[in-house]
Design an enzyme around this catalytic site. Structure first.
Site, PDB file in Angstrom:
ATOM      1  N   HIS A  86      30.887 -96.639 -52.827  1.00  0.00           N
ATOM      2  CA  HIS A  86      29.220 -96.727 -52.579  1.00  0.00           C
ATOM      3  C   HIS A  86      28.869 -95.448 -51.901  1.00  0.00           C
ATOM      4  CE1 HIS A  86      30.946 -98.188 -48.861  1.00  0.00           C
ATOM      5  NE2 HIS A  86      29.936 -98.111 -48.179  1.00  0.00           N
ATOM      6  N   HIS A  88      27.641 -94.679 -48.805  1.00  0.00           N
ATOM      7  CA  HIS A  88      27.586 -94.202 -47.511  1.00  0.00           C
ATOM      8  C   HIS A  88      28.491 -93.153 -47.258  1.00  0.00           C
ATOM      9  CE1 HIS A  88      25.991 -98.458 -45.689  1.00  0.00           C
ATOM     10  NE2 HIS A  88      25.243 -97.594 -45.993  1.00  0.00           N
ATOM     11  N   HIS A  91      32.125 -92.893 -46.883  1.00  0.00           N
ATOM     12  CA  HIS A  91      32.768 -93.098 -48.331  1.00  0.00           C
ATOM     13  C   HIS A  91      32.809 -92.152 -49.240  1.00  0.00           C
ATOM     14  CE1 HIS A  91      34.075 -97.417 -47.137  1.00  0.00           C
ATOM     15  NE2 HIS A  91      33.017 -97.141 -46.499  1.00  0.00           N
ATOM     16  N   HIS A 151      27.166-105.494 -49.646  1.00  0.00           N
ATOM     17  CA  HIS A 151      27.136-104.472 -48.754  1.00  0.00           C
ATOM     18  C   HIS A 151      25.773-103.445 -49.151  1.00  0.00           C
ATOM     19  CE1 HIS A 151      28.749-101.832 -45.911  1.00  0.00           C
ATOM     20  NE2 HIS A 151      28.745-100.641 -46.578  1.00  0.00           N
ATOM     21  N   ASP A 172      33.516-101.407 -48.594  1.00  0.00           N
ATOM     22  CA  ASP A 172      32.835-102.062 -47.591  1.00  0.00           C
ATOM     23  C   ASP A 172      32.408-103.186 -48.526  1.00  0.00           C
ATOM     24  OD1 ASP A 172      33.475-100.284 -46.072  1.00  0.00           O
ATOM     25  OD2 ASP A 172      31.425 -99.448 -45.649  1.00  0.00           O
ATOM     26  N   HIS A 390      29.193-106.188 -43.777  1.00  0.00           N
ATOM     27  CA  HIS A 390      30.672-106.201 -43.813  1.00  0.00           C
ATOM     28  C   HIS A 390      31.313-107.776 -43.721  1.00  0.00           C
ATOM     29  CE1 HIS A 390      31.488-101.915 -43.551  1.00  0.00           C
ATOM     30  NE2 HIS A 390      30.214-101.979 -42.734  1.00  0.00           N
ATOM     31  N   HIS A 412      39.956 -99.059 -42.676  1.00  0.00           N
ATOM     32  CA  HIS A 412      38.562 -99.240 -42.263  1.00  0.00           C
ATOM     33  C   HIS A 412      38.430-100.377 -41.297  1.00  0.00           C
ATOM     34  CE1 HIS A 412      34.142 -99.337 -42.550  1.00  0.00           C
ATOM     35  NE2 HIS A 412      34.055 -98.503 -43.396  1.00  0.00           N
TER      36      HIS A 412
HETATM   37 ZN   LIG Z   1      29.275 -98.703 -46.397  1.00  0.00          ZN
HETATM   38 ZN   LIG Z   2      32.247 -97.843 -44.445  1.00  0.00          ZN
END
Ligand SMILES: [Zn+2]
Ligand SMILES: [Zn+2]
Length: 680
Positions: A86, A88, A91, A151, A172, A390, A412
């Site tokens: 994803h 973010h 990541h 997420h 996530d 999460h 993580h």
């Molecule tokens: Zn994330």
């Molecule tokens: Zn994350």
């Protein structure tokens, strides 16, 4: 289906994760980031000479090179595929570095929505390199597909299949549906290895309606008393969920309409277009609203704010600004301005990464250090109401219980949360042979697989052959493509290799000068091979093991060998040539032997074989007596066995001893007797 045993490799020298090439059945999972930490997610998996990298993020609490994953631990050039779960930053934000500054030449995949937002987030770095994700891919024999992860918009879990070993990487994920996203899917297939986030460890989230009520009530009471509310959040992801909540709450409370809500992110404004075009990836709630012509992402009560200069900070307001950790930027500027006034409030709405200011103020210190270096009293209310999508412990536990992966690799999560989760999972799966590991960064986890190979019989062979019985052999050409195997009729090779390959029969012929008798050759060959047959011909000719034809031209004193080339026939013909040459060198008679002489020699050979068997048995078992008709009586520790030295039959009450004698006899026969036809 593959099974595995796993163990973390601890202590000692680090092993290069790329080292799997020497050991075909060893999978190595190495976190290059997100090992006992939250941030810079990046997990390297190598198996059967293939390498996959999951995610490529930066650590929000660090800057520059220190924020990157430990790329030095791997050979980027050997990575076949990079899968980004994803958008973010923890990541995906190290992707430009990995693409531009390393020797990586593989391919990058992410979902459509992730790519669309990522392009806006990090300019056009991935325009040429990132591939949108089709439902099922195969790169270099690595098959992979994805599942919705909840997420944030576009978040995916990846299932990777390398030579039958499946790895699920969750990234996530959240199993709870919220206002705009569906819950994570549960894969139908169970993976052999599950690499799973452990952000919330053993914690349990409050129910969503309780969290929403706490949030809206707190915002309402703060602004009603003339205060300002700061919501530091990542520009995208949870922000959209909070905006949906606030917009709806404002709609239901006209008394609040005079109080502005600002969303301070020009980037997010652009990204809203992506949200509006990916309605199909969201849940039914959003799809229904969108179908009813009202676009839920056109907020009625929310204005955008580009910078602090254009902000008229004259009374109560609600401002959502990035970054979520209050390290710098607009959220930090507003925090510094508002933190000393007790009427104001700060709501931390998501997971807070260690090392950030948000993490510091959660403990409500009396003073804080401002961005300009001065200290100021921290009087504003600080609330932590997590909307971060999460999984919590009940979700993680139920998810793993459904999937039952034999190997669980935790990533993580902060070290303490992760070790608590590890303990809980170990006791949850106690007695099920489940292996739970929580490697640190750069600590390889080694997994060994005993994978079975399966080959599909296709084409004419499949049409002709009914299902073969166990032990029955199927003969054809074995084709490999990636990690799949097919057995085809040689004639159909062109069909199954798209005309790249074809097969041909090669007939080989060799001539050897020879002036002796053909019977000598026959006799010598019969000593070596069980199957030596006469061939119909005008000249003396034999066929050895149904493969090699041997004929003599007595006028020109030449022996001709002819066979259809394949590895076994080539080997047989080599030995025939050796026999003919050795006969030619022999000083002994090269004449025709009489039938009687041949018979006598055969009897001698038989007696010789019996002697050899006897001698070997004595050396193996000690007390061996010769009885009538070639029988041997073998006594071992009080057990007596009778061996028929011709047929090899053994009579003995002790099954173990009988088996030992049978095996020994078979091996001796293999040495003293001609090679049987069945040996090929
Ligand atoms: Zn994330
Ligand atoms: Zn994350």
């Amino acid at each position: 289906m593959a099974s595995a045993v796993a163990a973390p490799v601890s202590g000692g020298k680090r092993q290069a994760p790329g080292g799997s090439r020497e050991d075909g059945n060893r999978m190595v999972v190495t976190p290059l980031g997100a090992g006992n930490e939250v941030g810079r997610s990046c997990v390297h998996v190598s198996y059967r000479g293939r390498a996959v990298l999951f995610d490529c993020g930066v650590h929000p609490a660090y800057s520059g090179v220190a924020a990157l994953p430990y790329f030095d631990e791997i050979d980027p050039a050997a990575v076949d595929v990079l899968l980004v779960t994803h958008f973010h930053l923890d990541h995906a934000a190290a992707l430009p570095y990995f693409l531009e500054k390393t020797a990586f030449k593989g391919r990058v995949f992410m979902t459509h929505a992730t790519k669309a937002i990522y392009q806006l987030l990090l300019l056009d770095y991935v325009r040429d390199r990132g591939h949108r994700l089709p439902p099922d891919r195969d790169v270099n024999g690595i098959r992979f597909w994805c599942y919705a992860a909840g997420h944030v918009l576009g978040a995916a879990m990846f299932m990777v299949d390398i030579a039958g070993a499946r790895v699920l990487y969750t990234g996530d994920y959240s199993r709870e549906e919220d206002r705009h996203l569906p819950a994570a899917e549960t894969p139908q297939l169970s993976p052999d290895v599950c690499i799973i986030e452990s952000t919330y460890g053993v914690q349990q989230h409050q129910p969503r309606d309780v969290r929403e009520r706490r949030f809206t009530e707190m915002v309402h009471s703060t602004v009603a008393q003339g205060g300002r509310v700061l919501i530091p959040a990542y520009a995208l992801g949870r922000a959209q969920e909070l905006l949906l909540i606030l917009d709806e709450y404002w709609s239901n409370h006209p008394e609040l309409h005079s109080i502005p809500i600002y969303y301070a992110s020009s980037l997010a404004k652009r990204c809203m277009a992506v949200y509006q075009t990916h309605i199909s990836s969201m849940n039914e709630n959003i799809r229904n609203k969108f179908g009813g012509q009202s676009n839920p992402f056109y907020f009625k009560h929310i204005e955008s704010l580009n910078s602090i200069d254009s902000f008229h900070d004259v009374g109560p307001s609600v401002v959502m600004a990035s970054p979520g950790g209050l390290q710098s930027g607009l959220s930090r500027q507003l925090f510094d301005r508002w933190c000393s006034d007790r009427k104001n409030a700060c709501v931390i709405p998501g997971y807070i990464v260690a090392g950030t200011l948000a993490k510091t103020i959660i403990n409500e210190p009396r003073e804080v250090t401002l961005a300009n270096g001065l200290t100021a009293p921290l009087n504003m209310q600080v609330h932590y109401i997590s909307f971060s999508a999460h999984a919590d412990f009940p979700q993680t536990s139920a998810f793993l219980d459904e999937l039952r992966p034999p190997n669980i690799v935790l990533v993580h999560g902060e070290a303490t949360e992760m070790s608590r989760l590890k303990q809980r999972l170990v006791s949850q799966f106690d007695g099920t042979n489940t292996n739970v590991v929580s490697p640190k960064n750069c600590q390889p986890v080694e997994l060994r697989f005993r994978s079975e190979k399966t080959a599909k019989v296709v084409g004419r062979l499949a049409a002709e052959n009914k299902v073969p019985d166990v032990g029955e052999s199927v003969s054809g050409l074995l084709l490999t493509k990636g990690f799949t195997y097919q057995i085809v009729d040689p004639e159909e090779l062109r069909v199954y290799t798209r005309a790249q390959l074809s097969s041909a029969n090669i007939t080989q012929r060799v001539t050897v000068p020879y002036s002796g008798s053909f019977d000598v050759i026959r006799y010598r060959l019969e000593q070596i091979y069980e199957c030596v047959e006469e061939s119909e011909s005008d000249v003396p000719a034999l066929v050895v093991h149904q493969r090699v034809r041997v004929s003599l031209d007595s006028e020109s004193h030449v022996v001709t060998l002819q066979w259809s080339s394949d590895p076994i026939s080539d080997m047989v013909s080599d030995s025939v040539v050796a026999v003919i040459l050795s006969v030619g060198r022999d000083k002994g008679p090269k004449h025709v032997r009489s039938e009687e002489a041949v018979r006598r020699t055969k009897e001698e050979a038989q007696r010789m074989a019996e002697k050899v068997v006897h001698a070997f048995m004595v050396s193996l078992f000690g007390d061996v007596k010769v009885a009538e008709e070639g029988r041997l009586v073998i006594s071992v520790d009080g057990d007596v066995a009778h061996l028929d030295g011709r047929s090899g039959d053994v009579e003995c009450e002790n099954a173990m001893l009988r088996q030992r004698i049978e095996t020994a006899f078979r091996r001796i026969q293999g040495v003293v007797r001609p090679i049987p036809l069945s040996a090929f």
